[in-house]
Design an enzyme around this catalytic site. Sequence first.
Site, short mmCIF file in Angstrom:
data_model
loop_
_atom_site.label_atom_id
_atom_site.label_comp_id
_atom_site.label_asym_id
_atom_site.label_seq_id
_atom_site.Cartn_x
_atom_site.Cartn_y
_atom_site.Cartn_z
N LYS A 38 -2.43 -4.15 47.52
CA LYS A 38 -2.47 -4.14 49.00
C LYS A 38 -3.79 -3.60 49.52
CE LYS A 38 2.27 -2.50 48.72
NZ LYS A 38 3.01 -1.25 48.93
N ARG A 88 -2.76 -1.53 21.84
CA ARG A 88 -2.90 -0.32 21.02
C ARG A 88 -3.17 0.95 21.83
NH1 ARG A 88 -3.73 -4.63 18.20
NH2 ARG A 88 -4.67 -5.27 20.17
N THR A 89 -4.12 0.87 22.75
CA THR A 89 -4.53 2.11 23.42
C THR A 89 -3.39 2.66 24.26
OG1 THR A 89 -6.75 1.16 23.47
CG2 THR A 89 -6.38 3.14 24.78
N ARG A 143 -7.65 2.83 32.05
CA ARG A 143 -8.49 1.71 31.60
C ARG A 143 -8.78 0.84 32.81
NH1 ARG A 143 -7.54 -2.20 26.47
NH2 ARG A 143 -8.42 -0.35 25.49
N HIS A 190 -15.59 3.52 25.16
CA HIS A 190 -14.18 3.62 24.73
C HIS A 190 -14.11 4.83 23.79
CE1 HIS A 190 -10.15 2.61 23.86
NE2 HIS A 190 -10.27 1.34 23.50
N1 CP Z 1 -8.61 -1.26 20.38
C1 CP Z 1 -8.12 -1.45 21.62
O1 CP Z 1 -8.65 -0.93 22.62
O2 CP Z 1 -7.01 -2.26 21.66
P1 CP Z 1 -6.18 -2.62 22.96
O3 CP Z 1 -7.09 -3.43 23.86
O4 CP Z 1 -4.99 -3.38 22.48
O5 CP Z 1 -5.83 -1.32 23.64
#
Ligand code: CP
Length: 311
Positions: A86, A57-58, A107, A135
Amino acid sequence: MDWKGRDVISIRDFSKEDVEFVLSVAERLEEELAKKGSLDYARGKILATLFFEPSTRTRLSFESAMHRLGGSVIGFSSASSTSVKKGESLADTIKTVEQYGDVIVIRHPMEGAARLAAEVAEVPVINAGDGSNQHPTQTLLDLYTIKRTFGRIDGLTIGLLGDLKYGRTVHSLAEALAFYDVELYLISPELLRMPKHIVDDLREKGLTVHETTDLEGTIPELDVLYVTRIQRERFPDEEEYLKVKGSYQVNLSTLKNAKESLKVMHPLPRVDEIHPEVDKSGHALYFRQVFSGVPVRMALLGLTLGVLEGV
Ligand code: CP
């Protein structure tokens, strides 16, 4: 507040006014997008997505948001295909990527990685999740979903269920809810309680917080039940995970004493903590929540790039 060039690392860096501003811009962009089909505020701009951890999603909603703003996207979804393999450092990776993109979304499994990236980069950096820490963009889309559904956040009773120890979405969300007049229930197995420093901080900010292990007894009180997956990948010891595995599930039976208006949310992905039979009930809000990711991330990209004049 001048948003151009601003980093989005932690909800703690935001004021209530910042949060409300992002939500209002997202709402205007959602309406404009519905009318026009596509927008061109970010034409000529490039988003770089650096995902050192899996995501559906993100990553895809950031990419969709940038395309819907008329911009383009580069990036990777696994560090194993990059020169990190590397031995290249995160700092060098960021200094390289900022030569190619106008805004970076990252991320990373390490807490503090997004902050480090922001310190190194000249372009804005947006945290798409750092370890068990934060998040913030998920939190903004969660608040957006609640506000669009109920017309308000103040006055609601909200339950956060599940892995409150390792779940970064609930850490960010609880901290953001302290801006509002809400009553908060933290529902989890003993082993997965919300870290004490976060609970203490919420109470110091004046939030009414109840901690409980009793899901069924709490459900009748709630307007929103926010469910989370047990974050198996964050447990230092598999034995500890096995102690809590499968310890809670929301299904139609669990919800039998819920208010008719109760909404069930989940950042997703889910494993077994919401039975699919809930999906077709009037309680399920989690796929509407997924939809909110695009307008909210359009707002964040447009604001940090400084391209949303007139919105
Ligand atoms: N909600 C969320 O962070 O989903 P993903 O891990 O799929 O990005």
